[in-house]
Design an enzyme around this catalytic site. Structure first.
Site, PDB file in Angstrom:
ATOM      1  N   SER A 307       0.838  -1.197   0.000  1.00 14.32           N
ATOM      2  CA  SER A 307       0.000   0.000   0.000  1.00 14.32           C
ATOM      3  C   SER A 307       0.878   1.254   0.000  1.00 14.32           C
ATOM      4  O   SER A 307       1.734   1.402  -0.868  1.00 14.32           O
ATOM      5  CB  SER A 307      -0.948  -0.044   1.202  1.00 14.32           C
ATOM      6  OG  SER A 307      -1.913   0.972   1.148  1.00 14.32           O
ATOM      7  N   ASP A 407      -8.470  -5.025  -6.494  1.00 13.02           N
ATOM      8  CA  ASP A 407      -8.027  -4.017  -5.529  1.00 13.02           C
ATOM      9  C   ASP A 407      -8.024  -2.645  -6.201  1.00 13.02           C
ATOM     10  O   ASP A 407      -7.398  -2.461  -7.253  1.00 13.02           O
ATOM     11  CB  ASP A 407      -6.621  -4.384  -5.031  1.00 13.02           C
ATOM     12  CG  ASP A 407      -6.106  -3.454  -3.950  1.00 13.02           C
ATOM     13  OD1 ASP A 407      -6.843  -2.530  -3.534  1.00 13.02           O
ATOM     14  OD2 ASP A 407      -4.958  -3.663  -3.505  1.00 13.02           O
ATOM     15  N   HIS A 463      -7.597  -5.559  -0.471  1.00  9.82           N
ATOM     16  CA  HIS A 463      -6.345  -4.823  -0.341  1.00  9.82           C
ATOM     17  C   HIS A 463      -5.437  -5.397   0.752  1.00  9.82           C
ATOM     18  O   HIS A 463      -4.273  -5.028   0.852  1.00  9.82           O
ATOM     19  CB  HIS A 463      -6.666  -3.357  -0.026  1.00  9.82           C
ATOM     20  CG  HIS A 463      -5.488  -2.445  -0.006  1.00  9.82           C
ATOM     21  ND1 HIS A 463      -4.668  -2.246  -1.093  1.00  9.82           N
ATOM     22  CD2 HIS A 463      -4.970  -1.668   0.990  1.00  9.82           C
ATOM     23  CE1 HIS A 463      -3.709  -1.387  -0.784  1.00  9.82           C
ATOM     24  NE2 HIS A 463      -3.868  -1.032   0.479  1.00  9.82           N
TER      25      HIS A 463
END
Length: 559
Positions: A307, A407, A463
C-alpha cells in the site's frame, strides 16, 4: 481446541453423527478429562499403537448418538511459526529473481523460486503491521511495540537469518484536521511522528549461502495512521529534485512525483525527537553504514512494502540509485589511492540534506560497479509520472508490483474509468500530468482461491496484505484472471496453497466460514489491559524499558 461436527448418515433411521475434537498439544503423561454432548472422557487415554504415529495419542467412545475421537499432538510439536524458507534455487538464480532480466518468463506461469521470494519479502512487510501499535488508547499509539532485537521473535517471524539494525520514523508537514490528530494520551511517546518501517541485513552465514549474497532489506509500513491517510489523498504531482551531475546526461526536466508520498518521505520536525531528521535521511544514513561495513562482499538491496509502503519503497529505491549510494567506487580506476578509507568514503559521498541535492561523489559511472536494487511491492498506488518511471528504469532499479485485479488502490491516484472505458487509461497514461505505474506487474485474482469468500470481496479485504500472500501462494498463471470463482479451485490456483490459510484472517474476515477461523484474530491479549491485583482494576500495560521507542541515532561515519 477445535470441535467439528459431521453428519455421517442422512438415513432418518440412523441418526449417528461423528464428532472430532482436535486438542492443543498435551504430553501423554498429562491427565485430563473432556466432556462432549454430556459424555465424559476419562484421563486414562490410550496411546496410538502405530509407531509411525507416536506423536499422537487418542481416546474414543461410542454412544448411541455419536462417535467421538480426541487427538492431540505431543509437546514436541512446534509452538511457533517459521518464516518462508529460502528456495533451493535462489543461490544460483538470485540476480534473475531480483529482476536482472525484468522477470521475463517467470510470471506466467509463476516461477516457484520467485513465488517463494515474493512470499518471503511479503512476510517481511507484514511484520510492520503485526508489530505496529494501532490502539488509539495507548500512550505508544503509532510506534512499534517491540525493540529491534526482539522484533521478529515477538511477531513469530522466526529463522529469517536477518538482523534488524534500524527503525524508521516519519512525519508530515501537511495541515491536519482535528479528526486526524496523532496520539492524544497525556504521556504520549510522540505527537508528531509515526514508526514507519525498518532496515535489516542478512547476518546468518548459512542463509547468506542460500541467498547467494548478503541482502540488505528495507521494509516500509503501509497506511494505518491519520497523517498517512492525509498524505494519500493528496493528488498533486510536484517536481522531483534529482542528481543532475552532467556526466550522467539525464533528461529529467519533466519528472514529477506525488506530493503526499514525497512529503512523508522527506519531512522532518524539530519538535519531535524522532524526526530531527527525515525518514529519507535515516534510511540513507543506515544504508551507507551497512554498505561500508560489508564492503568487498556481494550485496543486494531489496526494498519491500504494501500500500503506502509500496509507494515509499519506490521513492526510496529511486533516491538510493539517483543519489549514488548503490555505486561502489573502483579506487584504481577513479585515480584515488586511499578511496576505501572510512574518512575518504564518508566525505566523498555525503548524505544530501534535501531530496534532490547533489552528492559530492565525483566518480563517473564507467569507473563504478553498482549494488542491484529491487523493489518487491504489494498493492501499491501510482507514485509519479512517465518521466519518473523512465528515470527509475534508466537508473537500473527493478520493480515488481503484485496487484490484485479486484483491488482499487493500485488504480490511484489518478482518474478512474469504468471497465468499458478502460482503454482511455492507455491514452492518458502518456500525458505528462498523469500518474503511471513503474516496473513490472504480476496480476493475481482473489476469485481464484476456493478458500476466500467472494461475498466479502470488499475494498479492505481485497487490499489486505495477508490476502495477497495467500493468493500468491496458490497462484499459477493468468488462466483465472478476470473470471468469477467456481465451486472448485481454478486451474490457475494450487489447492491447498503453501501458506497456512488461517493467516488470511489475521486482520480481515476474508476466509469462508467453513474454515472456522475467527475474524481479525491477531491482537494483543486483552487489547493491552492487565489486571492489577492490588486494587482490582484493569489498567494499560506498561512497556518493558527495552520496548519504549528510541529516537534514531545519527552515525557520524560508517563503522
Amino acid at each position: 481446541m477445535i470441535l467439528v461436527l459431521k453428519n455421517m448418515n442422512s438415513n432418518t433411521n440412523n441418526n449417528n453423527n461423528s464428532i472430532t475434537l482436535l486438542s492443543a498439544a498435551k504430553p501423554p503423561s498429562e491427565s485430563y478429562s473432556t466432556t462432549v454432548a454430556g459424555v465424559s472422557f476419562p484421563s486414562n487415554t490410550t496411546r496410538c499403537s502405530n509407531s509411525s504415529s507416536s506423536s499422537q495419542y487418542s481416546a474414543s467412545m461410542k454412544t448411541n448418538a455419536a462417535s467421538v475421537e480426541i487427538r492431540a499432538p505431543t509437546s514436541s510439536a512446534p509452538s511457533v511459526s517459521e518464516s518462508e524458507p529460502i528456495s533451493p534455487g535462489v543461490a544460483t538464480r538470485w540476480r534473475e529473481l531480483h529482476g536482472s532480466n525484468y522477470w521475463k518468463g517467470l510470471l506466467d506461469p509463476l516461477d516457484a523460486d520467485l513465488r517463494s521470494e515474493l512470499i518471503r519479502y511479503g512476510e517481511f512487510s507484514q511484520v510492520t503491521y503485526d508489530s505496529f501499535d494501532h490502539d488509539n488508547h495507548s500512550m505508544f499509539y503509532g510506534s512499534n511495540r517491540y525493540r529491534k532485537d526482539k522484533l521478529f521473535e515477538k511477531v513469530k517471524h522466526l529463522n529469517t537469518g536477518y538482523e534488524v539494525t534500524h527503525y524508521i520514523y516519519a512525519t508530515a508537514d501537511l495541515s491536519m484536521p482535528k479528526l486526524l490528530n496523532l496520539c492524544t494520551a497525556p504521556e504520549a511517546w510522540s505527537r508528531n511522528s509515526n514508526w514507519m518501517g525498518y532496515v535489516a541485513v542478512c547476518t546468518d552465514e548459512e542463509k547468506i549461502k542460500q541467498l547467494g549474497r548478503r541482502d540488505i532489506l528495507i521494509a516500509w509500513r503501509g497506511t494505518i495512521m491519520g497523517t498517512e491517510w492525509a498524505a494519500n489523498v493528496q493528488i498533486k504531482l510536484v517536481p522531483s529534485g534529482i542528481d543532475s551531475r552532467p556526466s550522467y546526461n539525464l533528461t529529467t526536466a519533466a519528472l514529477r512525483v506525488e506530493m503526499g508520498f514525497l512529503n512523508l518521505y522527506t519531512s522532518k520536525n524539530s519538535e519531535t525527537r524522532y524526526n530531527k531528521t527525515s525518514a529519507r535521511q535515516q534510511v540513507l544514513t543506515e544504508l551507507k553504514r551497512l554498505i561500508q561495513k560489508y564492503k568487498g562482499e556481494e550485496l543486494s538491496i531489496t526494498i519491500t512494502g504494501h500500500s503506502l509502503g509500496s509507494a515509499l519503497a519506490t521513492l526510496n529505491a529511486y533516491d538510493i540509485a539517483q543519489s549514488g549510494f548503490n555505486r561502489i567506487t573502483d579506487p584504481a580506476a577513479a585515480g584515488a589511492e586511499n578511496n576505501n578509507s572510512d574518512e575518504d568514503w564518508n566525505d566523498s559521498c555525503p548524505i544530501p540534506e534535501n531530496w534532490g541535492d547533489k552528492t559530492a561523489d565525483p566518480v563517473r559511472p564507467d569507473k563504478e560497479a553498482t549494488i542491484p536494487i529491487a523493489v518487491m511491492s504489494f498493492a501499491g498506488p501510482r507514485v509519479g509520472n512517465n518521466a519518473f518511471c523512465d528515470q527509475l528504469n534508466a537508473l537500473g532499479v527493478k520493480v515488481l508490483r503484485v496487484v490484485n485485479v479486484n483491488d482499487i488502490v493500485p488504480q490511484v491516484p489518478g482518474i478512474l474509468f469504468p471497465p468499458q472505458l478502460s482503454f482511455i487509461n492507455k491514452i492518458i497514461d502518456f500525458l505528462p500530468f498523469t500518474y503511471s505505474h513503474a516496473g513490472v506487474q504480476l496480476l493475481v485474482n482473489n476469485f481464484d482461491s476456493p478458500y476466500l469468500d467472494p461475498k466479502r470481496c470488499n475494498i479492505l479485504n481485497c487490499h489486505n496484505l495477508e490476502g495477497y500472500l495467500h493468493v500468491v501462494s496458490g497462484h499459477q498463471g493468468s488462466d483465472g484472471l478476470g473470471k468469477k470463482q467456481q465451486k472448485n479451485s481454478s486451474p490457475s490456483f494450487t489447492s491447498p496453497p503453501s501458506r497456512d490459510i488461517a493467516l488470511v484472517n489475521k486482520s480481515s474476515n476474508f476466509l469462508k466460514d467453513g474454515h472456522f477461523v475467527p475474524d481479525s484474530w491477531w491482537q494483543v491479549e486483552n487489547k493491552g489491559l492487565v489486571y492489577q491485583v492490588s486494587d482490582g482494576k484493569w489498567i494499560q500495560q506498561t512497556r518493558d524499558a527495552g520496548d519504549v521507542p528510541v529516537p534514531p541515532v545519527s552515525h557520524k561515519k560508517p563503522t
